[in-house]
Design a protein around this motif. Sequence first.
Motif, PDB file in Angstrom:
ATOM      1  N   VAL A 103       0.817  -1.409  -0.283  1.00 16.23           N
ATOM      2  CA  VAL A 103      -0.107  -0.250  -0.126  1.00 16.23           C
ATOM      3  C   VAL A 103       0.823   1.047   0.281  1.00 16.23           C
ATOM      4  O   VAL A 103       0.540   2.312  -0.602  1.00 16.23           O
ATOM      5  N   PHE A 104       1.825   1.059   1.097  1.00 14.44           N
ATOM      6  CA  PHE A 104       2.857   2.425   0.677  1.00 14.44           C
ATOM      7  C   PHE A 104       3.893   2.510   0.062  1.00 14.44           C
ATOM      8  O   PHE A 104       4.155   3.755  -0.484  1.00 14.44           O
ATOM      9  N   ALA A 105       3.628   1.969  -1.168  1.00 12.93           N
ATOM     10  CA  ALA A 105       4.918   1.523  -2.034  1.00 12.93           C
ATOM     11  C   ALA A 105       3.682   2.495  -3.296  1.00 12.93           C
ATOM     12  O   ALA A 105       4.304   2.794  -4.311  1.00 12.93           O
ATOM     13  N   LEU A 106       2.543   1.773  -3.547  1.00 10.78           N
ATOM     14  CA  LEU A 106       2.006   2.848  -4.520  1.00 10.78           C
ATOM     15  C   LEU A 106       1.274   4.492  -3.876  1.00 10.78           C
ATOM     16  O   LEU A 106       1.293   5.340  -4.711  1.00 10.78           O
ATOM     17  N   LYS A 107       1.728   4.587  -2.627  1.00  9.76           N
ATOM     18  CA  LYS A 107       1.523   5.515  -2.131  1.00  9.76           C
ATOM     19  C   LYS A 107       2.984   6.485  -2.252  1.00  9.76           C
ATOM     20  O   LYS A 107       3.057   8.257  -2.319  1.00  9.76           O
ATOM     21  N   MET A 108       4.192   5.520  -2.705  1.00 11.16           N
ATOM     22  CA  MET A 108       5.205   6.049  -3.033  1.00 11.16           C
ATOM     23  C   MET A 108       5.948   7.139  -1.375  1.00 11.16           C
ATOM     24  O   MET A 108       6.069   7.739  -1.759  1.00 11.16           O
ATOM     25  N   GLN A 109       5.082   6.234  -0.461  1.00 14.01           N
ATOM     26  CA  GLN A 109       6.166   6.423   0.478  1.00 14.01           C
ATOM     27  C   GLN A 109       7.157   5.518   1.216  1.00 14.01           C
ATOM     28  O   GLN A 109       6.587   4.438   1.428  1.00 14.01           O
ATOM     29  N   TRP A 110       8.036   5.522   0.574  1.00 13.64           N
ATOM     30  CA  TRP A 110       9.454   4.885   0.491  1.00 13.64           C
ATOM     31  C   TRP A 110       9.609   4.717   1.624  1.00 13.64           C
ATOM     32  O   TRP A 110      10.331   3.966   2.208  1.00 13.64           O
ATOM     33  N   SER A 111       9.833   5.496   2.709  1.00 15.29           N
ATOM     34  CA  SER A 111      10.555   5.074   4.406  1.00 15.29           C
ATOM     35  C   SER A 111       9.239   3.983   5.263  1.00 15.29           C
ATOM     36  O   SER A 111       9.619   3.171   4.976  1.00 15.29           O
ATOM     37  N   GLU A 112       7.910   4.312   5.097  1.00 18.16           N
ATOM     38  CA  GLU A 112       7.011   3.610   5.048  1.00 18.16           C
ATOM     39  C   GLU A 112       7.378   2.163   5.118  1.00 18.16           C
ATOM     40  O   GLU A 112       7.056   0.943   5.142  1.00 18.16           O
ATOM     41  N   MET A 113       7.004   2.602   3.111  1.00 17.62           N
ATOM     42  CA  MET A 113       6.624   0.372   2.352  1.00 17.62           C
ATOM     43  C   MET A 113       8.752  -0.467   3.019  1.00 17.62           C
ATOM     44  O   MET A 113       8.163  -1.071   2.961  1.00 17.62           O
ATOM     45  N   GLU A 114       9.338   0.191   3.029  1.00 13.05           N
ATOM     46  CA  GLU A 114      10.847  -0.038   3.662  1.00 13.05           C
ATOM     47  C   GLU A 114      10.435  -0.425   5.032  1.00 13.05           C
ATOM     48  O   GLU A 114      10.847  -1.504   4.891  1.00 13.05           O
ATOM     49  N   MET A 115      10.655   0.533   5.771  1.00 19.65           N
ATOM     50  CA  MET A 115      10.058  -0.067   7.497  1.00 19.65           C
ATOM     51  C   MET A 115       8.979  -1.634   7.320  1.00 19.65           C
ATOM     52  O   MET A 115       9.548  -2.464   7.887  1.00 19.65           O
TER      53      MET A 115
END
Length: 468
Positions: free
Chosen positions: A201-213
Amino acid sequence: MEKNTTIRAEIEKYIQREGISMQCFADASKVNPGTLSGILNRNPPRPISVNQLDLITGAMGLEEGALFEMYVDECFIHSLPHWRRLRPFLLRCSELNKLECICSVLGYLMDDLSNIPAIFETAEAMFEDDRYEAAMLLYNCVIESEKYTHSERLAISYFRIFQIQIKDNKRSLKAAVQFHLYRGRLPETYALEGLHMLSQVFALKMQWSEMEMYADELRELAQALYRNRNRFGDEHLELLKPLVYYYAQGHLLKASCYEFQGRYEESKKWIDGYADLSWFEGLDEEGRKVVDMHRVYAQGNRLCIEIKMGNTSAIYEYITYLREHPDETLEGLNTLLESANRFGYFVDAELGLFSQQLKSFWELAPDQWDTHYRKHFNAFRFASFCKVYAEYHFRKGDYAEGLGQTLHCLQLSVDNSYTEHIIGCMALFEQHRNFATPEQQHLYQKFCLGVRENEKNHAYDHSTGGYL
């Protein structure tokens, strides 16, 4: 049907109106005559089961569920409800999409917290039968009523709502934000899937720090479960997908996170983590398929990194890969165009090799895009493709096609609330507005109005960069 009437009164009126005997109606409805007599003549009337109610409704020629509102009032509001009748009734309501009846029953049940376990179990049954809207009503009831914040039942309820709403881009982020606080309280059966969903979901929102976490948490939990399984011999760990899938995805998502940020050398290191998982112990047939699938992904993603780094000598091998794996066409052409725009070269000949596939993307509705990606991920990547394709046409001086692709991206982005793409497309259009036809100007204004409607209908969350 009259208000404030009863099921017994409706049956009696029907028998009188049709001029038939009670025995005749019992034969027509296939309800036992003695049971029917108890319903009509006993005081208080004999309780009616959901199955009997369906039979009576059918014999009276009424639409399925036509008597459900009365049933709620008589059996659950003004009399002591019993789960022997409650559960079948709620499940039947979910089948018929009688959501108002479910809400009426839940409103009464929430007064007694001892009902929460049964409500949760019924929600799980609805979820298993794909009755998602009805199930959400019950899960929300559990969330509102559960008094123990560390309850596994509470965590699973948030997880189920997330599972349901992840398919709706306009609601997925809100569901993710609500669920993430409870991810550590999920049983192992669901914990890996929950982390995988959060990272996506956070990848789709381009929120990279959350995606990585979340990718890190996914990988670490998969590694821990793998070590424990090998150490204690727990071969019967029940997961929604094979353990090797989550281990591989933890590495793939980490690599993708670095790739999308342009940190290509770091991405390469993480690709190595899922390129060859043949060493993974305890693989069954499904697990071996996962290993093979990720070996293919690694091959394509390594080539993708080379292309994005400007290594044009890798283009021929990448084109060969895309032709052997047509499901990767959209992502692959996106990569080619991004690289061409970045390093100033052209790929017209390469794009021509995929003209039929490109044509199919524009002709098919989003729900017909049948690849291993989910529907909304396809729409997101197709919007990305339209944007970079527009930039490519602008570089060539083809302003009509560039503006057309910009508007196509803007339409997809407005429909799905892709905030970053909306901003990018509006900037592109304004930059080339002087080349737009009156029709394109009109479409642009229409889509801008759609952005305003999104702002009215969905609160914008500046902390996450998206509509909730």
